[in-house]
Design an enzyme around this catalytic site. Structure first.
Site, PDB file in Angstrom:
ATOM      1  N   CYS A 124       0.829  -1.198   0.000  1.00  0.00           N
ATOM      2  CA  CYS A 124       0.000   0.000   0.000  1.00  0.00           C
ATOM      3  C   CYS A 124       0.875   1.264   0.000  1.00  0.00           C
ATOM      4  O   CYS A 124       1.965   1.256  -0.577  1.00  0.00           O
ATOM      5  CB  CYS A 124      -0.967  -0.011   1.186  1.00  0.00           C
ATOM      6  SG  CYS A 124      -2.310   1.184   1.015  1.00  0.00           S
ATOM      7  N   ASP A 193      -3.288   1.122  10.168  1.00  0.00           N
ATOM      8  CA  ASP A 193      -4.448   2.004  10.371  1.00  0.00           C
ATOM      9  C   ASP A 193      -4.896   1.931  11.820  1.00  0.00           C
ATOM     10  O   ASP A 193      -5.492   2.873  12.342  1.00  0.00           O
ATOM     11  CB  ASP A 193      -5.589   1.614   9.436  1.00  0.00           C
ATOM     12  CG  ASP A 193      -5.243   1.990   7.999  1.00  0.00           C
ATOM     13  OD1 ASP A 193      -4.444   1.266   7.375  1.00  0.00           O
ATOM     14  OD2 ASP A 193      -5.731   3.041   7.545  1.00  0.00           O
TER      15      ASP A 193
HETATM   16  P1  RI2 Z   1       0.243   6.270   6.919  1.00  0.00           P
HETATM   17  C1  RI2 Z   1      -3.655   3.527   4.553  1.00  0.00           C
HETATM   18  O1  RI2 Z   1      -5.042   3.376   4.467  1.00  0.00           O
HETATM   19  C2  RI2 Z   1      -2.892   2.240   4.348  1.00  0.00           C
HETATM   20  O2  RI2 Z   1      -3.550   1.108   4.880  1.00  0.00           O
HETATM   21  C3  RI2 Z   1      -1.609   2.574   5.058  1.00  0.00           C
HETATM   22  O3  RI2 Z   1      -0.826   1.438   5.353  1.00  0.00           O
HETATM   23  C4  RI2 Z   1      -2.155   3.239   6.319  1.00  0.00           C
HETATM   24  O4  RI2 Z   1      -3.259   4.025   5.848  1.00  0.00           O
HETATM   25  C5  RI2 Z   1      -1.189   4.073   7.103  1.00  0.00           C
HETATM   26  O5  RI2 Z   1      -0.728   5.143   6.321  1.00  0.00           O
HETATM   27  P2  RI2 Z   1      -5.921   4.007   3.231  1.00  0.00           P
HETATM   28  O6  RI2 Z   1      -6.279   5.421   3.667  1.00  0.00           O
HETATM   29  O7  RI2 Z   1      -0.482   6.967   8.048  1.00  0.00           O
HETATM   30  O8  RI2 Z   1      -5.133   3.944   1.978  1.00  0.00           O
HETATM   31  O9  RI2 Z   1       1.488   5.591   7.406  1.00  0.00           O
HETATM   32  O10 RI2 Z   1      -7.159   3.143   3.199  1.00  0.00           O
HETATM   33  O11 RI2 Z   1       0.477   7.183   5.739  1.00  0.00           O
END
Ligand code: RI2
Length: 313
Positions: A124, A193
């Protein structure tokens, strides 16, 4: 109100995304909204703030950083609207500053676990995980990254763009190739998350199968997570809700209509048990997942009594 609803909609549609980012954006929006509220009646002001807080929290159910950020600001005090506004500004600015520092600090701490020549797999698009990769590279470590596409929203494309800008050599792979490439991997670094009291990590769908493949191949898994991603309510035994997103992210509505017996399942996250995680790298130190409870209690400052009385997040 319009701007608040606009921001809420952008978080919901994932135009603004990433667990840390949505926490900072919610803090900013609550601060700016509070300054725009016209009333001098404290009761009415508090009611409007509560409504704004609930609207922001309702946008995405899984990333606990969002209710944690909102809660940090909704602890505001003041005997008048003017005092409350000043206090909200201070709390929001403090949260945003701490959050930005936390991502930088995680990079510093986590990069010590990276060795020169390592090939690192990530999934991701996590600012906290990329902070580790970028810090290691900046320290002169010659690393390579394998990044997954992260279907269905393709956050992996953001990751390869950001890594490309730092100069790190990166391979993009389809999500189903993680086990195939695990033999080439020295270390796995991913974001979170939410982290529960028992050390389980909730992150983008696919994280748990990647962690399982790493476990099978005896490769270390590091999770990069700021302390405000730890879930106080999991202390009450509550499960973190896994967001189920629209089928249209997976297959166009028109195409789906062609089938009579087909439905789509699109969970945005999954749960990785702590047995598959070697280290959670936070801004207050790299901890084993078993220590998650200490973070909730000592660093987030939550006890079971506080959680019961707040009724949020
Ligand atoms: P940072 C994201 O969720 C991903 O799952 C990623 O690993 C997590 O948030 C943490 O991201 P989404 O918003 O806070 O893409 O480290 O569903 O940037």
């Amino acid at each position: 109100m319009k701007q608040l609803e606009n921001t809420a909609q952008k978080i919901k549609s994932m135009e603004i995304r990433g667990a840390g980012k949505i926490a900072r954006v919610a803090a900013t929006e609550l601060r700016d909204f509070s300054q725009r509220v016209g009333t001098v009646q404290l009761e009415e002001f508090n009611r409007k703030m509560k409504h704004a807080a609930q609207l922001l929290i309702s946008t995405r159910p899984t990333a606990v950083s969002l209710p944690n950020a909102v809660r940090a600001i909704m602890r505001y005090e003041g005997d008048s609207v003017a005092e409350a506004k000043a206090n909200i500004r201070k709390l929001a600015d403090g949260f945003i500053r701490n959050s930005e520092n936390a991502v930088r600090k995680i990079g510093e701490i986590g990069s010590r676990r990276v060795r020169d020549g390592d090939t690192i797999m990530t999934h991701c698009n996590s600012a906290a995980a990329i902070s580790i990769l970028a810090a290691a590279y900046k320290d002169g470590k010659n690393i390579k990254v394998i990044a997954t596409e992260s279907r269905p929203r393709w956050q992996g494309h953001l990751t390869i763009k950001q890594l490309d800008e730092t100069g790190i050599k990166t391979s993009l792979i389809v999500d189903s190739a993680v086990r195939y490439f695990m033999k080439d991997v020295d270390l796995v670094v991913m974001g979170a998350d939410a982290v529960t009291a028992n050390g389980s990590v909730i992150n983008k769908i696919g994280t748990s199968q990647l962690a399982l493949a790493a476990h099978e191949a005896r490769k270390n898994v590091i999770i990069a997570a700021e302390t405000y991603k730890f879930s106080p309510r999991s202390l009450l035994g509550e499960l973190v809700e896994i967001e189920e997103r629209s089928s249209s992210e997976v297959i166009p509505d028109e195409k789906l209509k062609e089938f009579k017996n087909v439905s789509v399942k699109n969970p945005a996250f999954d749960v990785t048990p702590r047995e598959y995680i070697d280290l959670i790298c936070t801004e207050v130190g790299a901890i084993p997942p078993e220590m998650a409870y200490i973070i909730i209690k000592d660093y987030l400052g939550w006890s079971i009594g506080d959680i019961n009385s707040e009724g949020m997040g």
